[in-house]
Design an enzyme around this catalytic site. Structure first.
Site, mmCIF file in Angstrom:
data_model
loop_
_atom_site.group_PDB
_atom_site.id
_atom_site.type_symbol
_atom_site.label_atom_id
_atom_site.label_comp_id
_atom_site.label_asym_id
_atom_site.label_seq_id
_atom_site.Cartn_x
_atom_site.Cartn_y
_atom_site.Cartn_z
ATOM 1 N N CYS A 218 0.161 3.759 2.781
ATOM 2 C CA CYS A 218 0.621 3.191 4.058
ATOM 3 C C CYS A 218 2.110 3.458 4.248
ATOM 4 C CB CYS A 218 0.387 1.684 4.103
ATOM 5 S SG CYS A 218 -1.345 1.191 4.002
ATOM 6 N N CYS B 109 0.842 -1.210 0.000
ATOM 7 C CA CYS B 109 0.000 0.000 0.000
ATOM 8 C C CYS B 109 0.876 1.260 0.000
ATOM 9 C CB CYS B 109 -0.909 -0.060 1.222
ATOM 10 S SG CYS B 109 -1.701 1.481 1.660
#
Length: 101
Positions: A34, A31
Site C-alpha cells: 500500500c 501494508c
C-alpha cells in the site's frame, strides 16, 4: 492535488453522487505494498482533473471495506455512476492503474 480521504460520512456525496469516475484505493498504514502504491495514486490525482481519486483506510473504515468485499490490500476500485466498473487487488505500476480507468 492529492487523493481525498473517503469515509462513511462523505462516501455517498463524493463517490456515489460523483459526476466523474472515481478511483478508490483501499489501504492500511501497516501494508508495505500500500505504501508503494500510495505515491502513484497521489500522482494520478494531481495529473487527472477528469477523475476523482480517493483513499479509504480499511482499519478506520471497515464498513466500506466489507461493502466492497475487500479481502486483500491494496485494492483499487473504479466507480462510474455509483457502479463498480473495474477492481484490482495488489500493488500495480502506474500504467496498470491507469488502464483500470
Amino acid at each position: 492535488m492529492s487523493a481525498m480521504n473517503i469515509d462513511k460520512y462523505n462516501f455517498e456525496n463524493e463517490v456515489m453522487n460523483s459526476d466523474k469516475p472515481v478511483l478508490l484505493d483501499f489501504w492500511a498504514s501497516w501494508c508495505g505494498p500500500c505504501r508503494m502504491v500510495s505515491p502513484v495514486i497521489d500522482e494520478i490525482a494531481g495529473e487527472r482533473s477528469d477523475i476523482k481519486v480517493g483513499k479509504i483506510n480499511v482499519d478506520e473504515q471497515p464498513e466500506l471495506a466489507r461493502q466492497f468485499g475487500v479481502m486483500s490490500i491494496p485494492t483499487l476500485i473504479v466507480m462510474k455512476n455509483g457502479q463498480i466498473v473495474s477492481k484490482a487487488a495488489g500493488a500495480r505500476p502506474k500504467n496498470a492503474i491507469l488502464a483500470l480507468l
